[in-house]
Design a protein around this motif. Sequence first.
Motif, PDB file in Angstrom:
ATOM      1  N   VAL A   1       9.014   4.150  16.694  1.00 13.02           N
ATOM      2  CA  VAL A   1       7.777   4.848  16.352  1.00 13.02           C
ATOM      3  C   VAL A   1       7.045   4.020  15.304  1.00 13.02           C
ATOM      4  N   SER A   2       5.726   4.069  15.378  1.00  6.16           N
ATOM      5  CA  SER A   2       4.911   3.261  14.473  1.00  6.16           C
ATOM      6  C   SER A   2       3.878   4.106  13.767  1.00  6.16           C
ATOM      7  N   CYS A   3       3.444   3.598  12.626  1.00  2.00           N
ATOM      8  CA  CYS A   3       2.433   4.295  11.827  1.00  2.00           C
ATOM      9  C   CYS A   3       1.439   3.264  11.318  1.00  2.00           C
ATOM     10  N   VAL A   4       0.159   3.533  11.536  1.00  2.00           N
ATOM     11  CA  VAL A   4      -0.895   2.671  11.014  1.00  2.00           C
ATOM     12  C   VAL A   4      -1.540   3.353   9.822  1.00  2.00           C
ATOM     13  N   LEU A   5      -1.614   2.630   8.720  1.00  2.00           N
ATOM     14  CA  LEU A   5      -2.269   3.132   7.509  1.00  2.00           C
ATOM     15  C   LEU A   5      -3.671   2.531   7.441  1.00  2.00           C
ATOM     16  N   ASP A   6      -4.659   3.385   7.356  1.00  2.00           N
ATOM     17  CA  ASP A   6      -6.054   2.951   7.360  1.00  2.00           C
ATOM     18  C   ASP A   6      -6.757   3.521   6.137  1.00  2.00           C
ATOM     19  N   GLY A   7      -7.155   2.627   5.218  1.00  2.00           N
ATOM     20  CA  GLY A   7      -7.869   3.089   4.039  1.00  2.00           C
ATOM     21  C   GLY A   7      -7.283   2.530   2.761  1.00  2.00           C
ATOM     22  N   ASP A   8      -7.526   3.233   1.693  1.00  2.00           N
ATOM     23  CA  ASP A   8      -7.152   2.801   0.350  1.00  2.00           C
ATOM     24  C   ASP A   8      -5.699   3.154   0.031  1.00  2.00           C
ATOM     25  N   THR A   9      -4.859   2.134  -0.071  1.00  2.00           N
ATOM     26  CA  THR A   9      -3.451   2.359  -0.407  1.00  2.00           C
ATOM     27  C   THR A   9      -3.141   2.045  -1.865  1.00  2.00           C
TER      28      THR A   9
ATOM     29  N   THR B   1       0.596  -7.394   6.865  1.00  2.00           N
ATOM     30  CA  THR B   1      -0.562  -6.808   6.197  1.00  2.00           C
ATOM     31  C   THR B   1      -0.198  -5.519   5.460  1.00  2.00           C
ATOM     32  N   LYS B   2       1.031  -5.053   5.655  1.00  2.00           N
ATOM     33  CA  LYS B   2       1.524  -3.823   5.012  1.00  2.00           C
ATOM     34  C   LYS B   2       0.748  -2.596   5.458  1.00  2.00           C
ATOM     35  N   THR B   3       0.134  -2.669   6.645  1.00  2.00           N
ATOM     36  CA  THR B   3      -0.626  -1.523   7.131  1.00  2.00           C
ATOM     37  C   THR B   3      -0.008  -0.872   8.356  1.00  2.00           C
ATOM     38  N   THR B   4       1.045  -1.467   8.888  1.00  2.00           N
ATOM     39  CA  THR B   4       1.747  -0.869  10.014  1.00  2.00           C
ATOM     40  C   THR B   4       3.211  -0.740   9.653  1.00  2.00           C
ATOM     41  N   LEU B   5       3.704   0.475   9.751  1.00  2.00           N
ATOM     42  CA  LEU B   5       5.081   0.796   9.397  1.00  2.00           C
ATOM     43  C   LEU B   5       5.822   1.175  10.667  1.00  2.00           C
TER      44      LEU B   5
END
Length: 124
Positions: free
Chosen positions: A20-28, A75-79
Amino acid sequence: QLRLTETGGESVEPGRSLTVSCVLDGDTSNTTFMGWFRQVAAKEREGIAVMTRRSGDTFYADSVKGRFTLSRDKTKTTLTLQMNNLKPEDTAMYYCAAGAPIGRVLDAAKYKYWGQGTQVTVSS
């Protein structure tokens, strides 16, 4: 503002693997941890695998240690959560989360940002 979107949940047989994957979009910038939690109806949300956003150090719940592996892209935006040797008791809604927990890093209450979840069902 930070949006998290999970994908990859499906039904699989016991013993199989699933990612399973998670995309983080925005201000982290105000988050220090990101990871995966799961919840079965009428039970508390369980932290299963989290990672420090800066260094990538990982922490796992005993229930998944040795079977699940948490990773991220450059890019640390996909987990990504690689789940091996799945068991029926792994059946749950899986949520991606990000936050700045202090102390118990697997405590769901310490996370501010959440995705909508993706269902994983393990059944023969």
